[in-house]
Design an enzyme around this catalytic site. Structure first.
Site, PDB file in Angstrom:
ATOM      1  N   CYS A  50      40.059 111.015  94.577  1.00  0.00           N
ATOM      2  CA  CYS A  50      40.047 110.261  93.291  1.00  0.00           C
ATOM      3  C   CYS A  50      40.016 111.377  92.225  1.00  0.00           C
ATOM      4  CB  CYS A  50      38.573 109.719  93.109  1.00  0.00           C
ATOM      5  SG  CYS A  50      38.485 108.385  94.400  1.00  0.00           S
ATOM      6  N   ASP A 326      83.023  97.655  66.604  1.00  0.00           N
ATOM      7  CA  ASP A 326      83.698  97.230  67.748  1.00  0.00           C
ATOM      8  C   ASP A 326      83.345  97.527  69.135  1.00  0.00           C
ATOM      9  OD1 ASP A 326      86.636  96.387  68.637  1.00  0.00           O
ATOM     10  OD2 ASP A 326      86.601  98.657  69.352  1.00  0.00           O
ATOM     11  N   GLU A 422      82.222  91.157  66.609  1.00  0.00           N
ATOM     12  CA  GLU A 422      83.260  90.141  67.170  1.00  0.00           C
ATOM     13  C   GLU A 422      82.222  89.082  67.863  1.00  0.00           C
ATOM     14  OE1 GLU A 422      87.230  92.610  68.211  1.00  0.00           O
ATOM     15  OE2 GLU A 422      85.359  93.004  69.536  1.00  0.00           O
ATOM     16  N   CYS A 475      97.059  96.756  61.668  1.00  0.00           N
ATOM     17  CA  CYS A 475      96.900  98.198  60.687  1.00  0.00           C
ATOM     18  C   CYS A 475      95.575  98.043  59.672  1.00  0.00           C
ATOM     19  CB  CYS A 475      97.957  98.612  60.288  1.00  0.00           C
ATOM     20  SG  CYS A 475      97.802 100.252  59.336  1.00  0.00           S
ATOM     21  N   ARG A 490      98.100  99.947  76.012  1.00  0.00           N
ATOM     22  CA  ARG A 490      96.983 100.840  75.781  1.00  0.00           C
ATOM     23  C   ARG A 490      96.601 101.569  77.313  1.00  0.00           C
ATOM     24  NH1 ARG A 490      92.380  98.382  72.661  1.00  0.00           N
ATOM     25  NH2 ARG A 490      93.247  96.206  73.168  1.00  0.00           N
ATOM     26  N   ASP A 510      89.877 102.310  68.526  1.00  0.00           N
ATOM     27  CA  ASP A 510      88.582 101.686  68.629  1.00  0.00           C
ATOM     28  C   ASP A 510      88.057 101.772  66.962  1.00  0.00           C
ATOM     29  OD1 ASP A 510      88.452 100.813  70.995  1.00  0.00           O
ATOM     30  OD2 ASP A 510      87.584 102.701  71.709  1.00  0.00           O
TER      31      ASP A 510
END
EC number: 3.1.-.-
Length: 529
Positions: A50, A326, A422, A475, A490, A510
């Protein structure tokens, strides 16, 4: 008008029922006497077994510590003592009884919940041929569901809790469009919901602070213990009958001992500070849930979830400054600010790689234990998988919380008052996209967005959901749509930089998408209820 508060849930473990002062004094004296006797008998073993107990000067919190501690073993009271005490105080309630009460209420609440969902679905989509609105659902919940629960439990708090639970889980538009199934549940995982009532006796939740202990009184008042035990069921220690007249509500002692040892208990912010404010009466709660523990080692424990309204923290943000977030694979989160050069990105997707390793480890364990650990049921056979799943969930939650704090600090530092994200609800229905399959399989994007949204709302930052259409192909400088820059391109070129065909603007892909998301001209999309 925007709300100045945000709803937050506090999770605390139920230690035991809290009885009258006389009963509590008898129990405490008996534990102290047994502890002294054990100390005299085992003077040589106490320092070895203990040491932690003596250093901390408090009782052990985990089950492993309690099993190894002589103090905790000695303080454990047997059934004979409680039977004798029950004879002196018939109104006293102890842990074995309250655990059985919770189990019975949980089972019956789950039955009413599932039955009401099925009947509601039948009335709308079979009988009504899909013709329904929110008012008809509310009418059914008030007339049928609430009445049925009130007649069974004789408790308006549980009946109102079940009605609100069904209302929040029954998503009419998603069921109409076949986006989700009927959200039925098992009795083991279903909580016992209670909503605070206005007026009457024993309708609310009385919270008190007795000797720095968190005590809550809830209106469970409809069960009592039979004196006779059924001879055909000797394995059950207690048998219960339902009474029409509700006795006094039950007081529960909630666990705060471990939190008091932390440094956060003395701070003015954080979960510990919110618990103290609830104990002192500064924060009020109107909805609670009693639920069985979900982690390994907590299956026999019962937890109490309290919903409180916490005021938002004013950080002096400007609603006219708009930011964007993003979601990607290579960079899990990228933050940008409209008409500004400040950016923040989490470059290493540790969660994505960790989940991939966990899936691989899961396959290895399943293959390894295919012919092992057999003969003792599915629970024993899948125990390594369960442990691995809980470890991965803890890591995922901690990592997402860290990311949410970092993103909130970035936007607060730049005085951003509106953040656009998003709306990724469409990813549930798109099965042909490799990006969507990969993202759903290894990355809980919905949980991450919810955590970030909750964290930002705490500081008064408004959240807007926008459509994710062509945010990666457009863009951010001239607005030209570059159709060649899709996910296959990509992936083939190992996630290159974005380059505009019209103005030759070159930027991180990104970050370019985050700038497009932060555009205030994007239309917001409202999520379906």
């Amino acid at each position: 008008m925007a709300k100045n508060t945000i709803t937050k849930t506090l999770k605390l473990r139920i230690v035991r029922p809290y009885n009258s002062a006389e009963v509590e004094k008898i129990v405490a004296d008996e534990k102290n006497n047994r502890e002294k006797i054990a100390l005299e008998k085992n003077k040589d073993k106490v320092k070895e077994a203990c040491s932690k107990h003596l250093k901390v000067a408090a009782y052990c919190t985990t089950q492993v510590e309690r099993n190894a501690c002589l103090f905790c073993k000695a303080r454990k009271l047997d059934d004979k003592f409680y039977q004798k005490l029950r004879g002196q105080f018939p109104d006293a309630v102890f842990w074995q009884e309250i655990s059985e009460i919770f189990r019975q209420l949980q089972k019956q609440a789950a039955e009413i919940y599932n039955q009401s969902l099925i009947e509601l679905y039948y009335e709308i989509f079979i009988k009504g041929k899909g013709i329904a609105n929110a008012s008809s659902v509310e009418h059914y919940l008030s007339d049928v569901c609430y009445t049925r629960a009130a007649e069974l439990f004789k408790n308006a708090a549980i009946a109102s809790g079940l009605r609100s639970k069904i209302k929040s889980n029954f998503r009419l538009k998603e069921l109409k469009n076949m986006k989700s199934g009927l959200p039925t549940t098992k009795s083991d995982n279903f909580p016992i919901p209670l909503v605070k009532q206005k007026g009457g006796q024993y309708t609310g939740f009385e919270i008190s602070n007795h000797n720095s202990d968190f005590i809550i009184k809830i209106p469970f008042g409809r069960w009592q213990v039979k004196k006779e035990i059924d001879k055909y069921r000797p394995w059950e220690k207690f048998d219960f009958e339902q009474v029409q007249k509700s006795p006094k509500p039950i007081s529960l002692l909630l666990s705060t001992q471990r939190r008091k040892r932390n440094k956060g208990w003395s701070k003015d912010e954080g979960t510990e500070a919110e618990i103290k404010k609830v104990m002192n009466g500064d924060y009020q709660t109107s909805y609670i849930e009693v639920k069985r523990g979900s982690k390994i080692g907590e299956k026999s424990a019962w937890m109490l979830n309290l919903s409180i309204d916490v005021p938002k923290i004013d950080k002096g943000v400007d609603p006219s400054i708009i930011g964007g977030i993003d979601v990607g694979v290579k960079s899990p989160l990228v933050c940008a600010i409209n008409n500004a050069f400040s950016r923040y990105s989490i470059s290493d997707n540790d969660l994505f790689h960790f989940n991939k390793k966990m899936f691989a480890r899961r396959r290895i364990l399943l293959k390894k234990n295919r012919h092992k650990r057999a003969g003792h049921g599915a629970k024993n056979k899948l125990k390594p998988i369960t442990i691995l799943t809980e470890k991965s969930e803890r890591f995922r939650k901690k990592l997402i919380e860290r990311w949410a704090c970092e993103i909130a600090d970035f936007f607060i530092k730049n005085k951003v008052g509106t953040v656009q994200m998003e709306n990724l609800e469409s990813m549930k229905r798109k099965e042909d996209s490799y990006f969507n399959i990969r993202l759903r399989g290894f990355w809980p994007y919905a949980e991450m967005q919810n955590k970030i949204e909750f964290k930002l709302k705490q500081y008064g930052i408004e959240i807007r959901k926008v459509a994710p259409n062509n945010t990666s192909k457009t863009c951010s400088k001239c607005g030209h749509l570059n159709n060649y820059f899709n996910f296959e391109y990509r992936k083939k070129n190992k996630f290159p930089h974005f380059k505009c065909e019209k103005c030759n603007f070159k930027e991180n892909a990104d970050y370019n998408a985050a700038l497009n998301i932060s555009n205030p001209k994007l239309k917001s999309t409202k999520e379906e209820p």
